[in-house]
Design a protein around this motif. Structure first.
Motif, mmCIF file in Angstrom:
data_model
loop_
_atom_site.group_PDB
_atom_site.id
_atom_site.type_symbol
_atom_site.label_atom_id
_atom_site.label_comp_id
_atom_site.label_asym_id
_atom_site.label_seq_id
_atom_site.Cartn_x
_atom_site.Cartn_y
_atom_site.Cartn_z
ATOM 1 N N THR A 171 0.829 -1.202 0.000
ATOM 2 C CA THR A 171 0.000 0.000 0.000
ATOM 3 C C THR A 171 0.865 1.254 0.000
ATOM 4 O OG1 THR A 171 -1.658 -1.213 1.283
ATOM 5 C CG2 THR A 171 -1.890 1.182 1.199
ATOM 6 N N SER B 171 -11.682 0.176 -4.754
ATOM 7 C CA SER B 171 -11.940 -0.896 -3.804
ATOM 8 C C SER B 171 -13.377 -0.817 -3.263
ATOM 9 C CB SER B 171 -10.963 -0.816 -2.635
ATOM 10 O OG SER B 171 -11.340 -1.730 -1.622
ATOM 11 N N GLN C 163 -14.488 -2.200 -0.606
ATOM 12 C CA GLN C 163 -14.445 -2.089 0.857
ATOM 13 C C GLN C 163 -13.861 -0.766 1.323
ATOM 14 O OE1 GLN C 163 -12.918 -4.735 -0.746
ATOM 15 N NE2 GLN C 163 -14.381 -6.382 -0.372
ATOM 16 N N GLU C 164 -12.969 -0.181 0.512
ATOM 17 C CA GLU C 164 -12.282 1.064 0.888
ATOM 18 C C GLU C 164 -12.418 2.043 -0.273
ATOM 19 O OE1 GLU C 164 -8.500 -0.508 3.376
ATOM 20 O OE2 GLU C 164 -8.660 -1.305 1.343
ATOM 21 N N ASP D 131 -11.808 5.011 -0.908
ATOM 22 C CA ASP D 131 -10.743 5.962 -1.217
ATOM 23 C C ASP D 131 -9.502 5.291 -1.799
ATOM 24 O OD1 ASP D 131 -12.141 8.205 -0.474
ATOM 25 O OD2 ASP D 131 -11.437 8.180 1.594
ATOM 26 N N PHE D 132 -9.555 3.977 -1.999
ATOM 27 C CA PHE D 132 -8.392 3.216 -2.466
ATOM 28 C C PHE D 132 -8.581 2.734 -3.898
ATOM 29 C CE2 PHE D 132 -7.378 3.233 1.911
ATOM 30 C CZ PHE D 132 -6.084 2.768 2.087
ATOM 31 N N ARG E 175 -3.614 0.296 -3.341
ATOM 32 C CA ARG E 175 -3.266 -0.993 -2.745
ATOM 33 C C ARG E 175 -3.022 -1.994 -3.860
ATOM 34 N NH1 ARG E 175 -3.985 -1.968 2.276
ATOM 35 N NH2 ARG E 175 -5.872 -0.733 2.600
#
Length: 423
Positions: free
Chosen positions: A148, A240, A242-243, A245-246, A282
């Motif tokens: 990451t 992502s 789940q995330e 901002d990723f 990531r």
């Protein structure tokens, strides 16, 4: 006593199994797993078969489930059919009674009878399920790892590459992508053989980030690096789920003699993250020098998952190892006969003088192999020397000669399995 029975899929389980999985896993709840999505898995994954869906019933009610996802994994012993264990679940009201252990033990016996050399799974480290799997013989191979970087760090390595165009992947690119994937896979263990159907359904038609989870394919999710009409690499990226901002780099493969293609795809992914207004990137990348140089701004993060393996059929495994043995190396050493014993099962091999065969006579060395070292050897986390040092061995010849002979049979390489193929 309650009546307990174990069976494989029958009509109606497409309702019962998703219901059980939603009760057991919040991920399936959020994903909205239902009858249609569960049945769709068999179309998306060639290794997901209805006859691989096992259930345990108590008084006629499904209370426990195991799904087998059949894989062909690269190992130090060659390409091995593997019973991938997934979706191990027991209704919360029935836990603590040994049902999951009983069901998975039965599954293992079935696939041992079908001469599958291996079984493997992913689970949480130091979890209740991991303790169950260890009791059944599964060995910890490694912890799951991702890399990451904040977007500002990743941008420092987003270098422009002249002469290479990054464009949206098209149907005509599929043969080139499949070839690049298989060629790069020769450098690693894990790295499953991926059938064409899986490519079409999980990467071209949609974007899978796991065998059981996917998002609709959007423009930019799948791109290729091209020069003069030749496809030199490809990348799969998504925001992502789940995330939010990723940016998640799910898969990044390049022609082995063209690291500039890897750089161009990296630059594309980082710029895409910036365009989407994301904050970090990531990546799931192999432990390999070229990848590490390009991703040197990224930091390793070991997650909570662990990859576990157990040998089901030692003879089937050994036959594949003999089929792919390094006969050139065998020609350089004297013939050595070895008995390998694993959890009470034994095979004999003769290695050297240009040979790599099964053997039925007296042997020069007997090795009662350490299961932990052996399974880790298969996926590049132990060496032949580690196996010898960690096992009980009785030898009439020098151990160096035994090690040289076993090196003909086993070729450890780094482990990598891209997220799309996790089960």
């Amino acid at each position: 006593m309650s009546e307990v029975s174990i069976r494989v899929y029958k009509a109606g389980d497409e309702e019962r199994i998703p219901s059980l999985l939603r009760r057991c896993f919040d991920t399936f709840n959020r994903y909205g797993l239902d009858r249609e999505k569960w049945l769709e898995y068999a179309r998306l994954n060639e290794g997901f078969k209805l006859e691989g869906a096992y259930v345990l019933e108590v008084e006629g009610s499904v209370v426990s489930h195991v799904q087998v996802v059949e894989k062909t994994l690269r190992t130090a012993a060659g390409l091995l059919l593997t019973a991938g264990i997934a979706n191990v679940s027991t209704d919360p009201q029935y836990r603590g009674r040994g049902y999951a252990t009983k069901l998975l033990g039965s599954v293992m016996e079935d696939y041992r009878g079908r001469q599958f050399p291996l079984t493997a799974l992913f689970t949480g480290f130091a979890s209740g399920p991991q303790r169950i799997y260890r009791r059944l013989g599964y060995v910890d191979v490694c912890l799951e790892e991702t890399f990451t970087a904040p977007l500002s760090d990743a941008e420092r390595r987003a270098l422009k590459v002249s002469g290479i165009e990054v464009r949206e992947a098209e149907e005509r690119d599929l043969p080139a992508l499949m070839r690049l994937y298989e060629e790069m896979g020769e450098c690693f263990t894990g790295w499953p053989h991926r059938p064409e159907n899986d490519w079409r359904e999980k990467i071209f038609a949609r974007t899978a980030y796991h065998s059981f989870f996917y998002v609709p394919r959007e423009e930019g999710n799948l791109v290729v690096a091209e020069e003069g009409g030749e496809v030199l690499g490809y990348a799969v990226t998504i925001r992502s789920p789940q995330e939010p901002d990723f940016m998640w780099l799910l898969e990044l493969v390049y022609k082995r003699d063209r690291p500039d293609a890897l750089q161009s795809l990296y630059t594309y992914a980082v710029k895409r993250a910036a365009t989407l207004g994301l904050k970090a990137v990531r990546a799931s990348i192999p432990r390999e020098d070229t990848y590490r140089r390009v991703f040197r701004e990224f930091k390793s993060q070991v997650g909570g998952g662990v990859y576990m393996v157990e040998v089901l059929d030692l003879e089937a495994l050994t036959k594949e190892a003999l089929r792919t043995a390094d006969l050139r190396a065998s020609s350089l050493i004297p013939a050595t006969s070895i008995e390998l014993r694993y959890r009470g099962k034994a095979v004999k091999v003769r290695l050297g003088d240009g040979e790599a065969t099964l053997h039925d006579g007296d042997v020069d060395a007997k090795i009662d192999v350490n299961p932990e070292e052996f399974n880790r050897l298969l996926f590049g986390f132990s060496s032949v020397e580690d196996l010898i040092l960690g096992s009980y061995i009785k030898s009439d010849v020098p151990l160096k000669r035994v090690a040289e002979a076993l090196s003909v049979l086993f070729s450890p390489k780094p482990l990598h399995i891209w997220p799309v193929d996790h089960w």
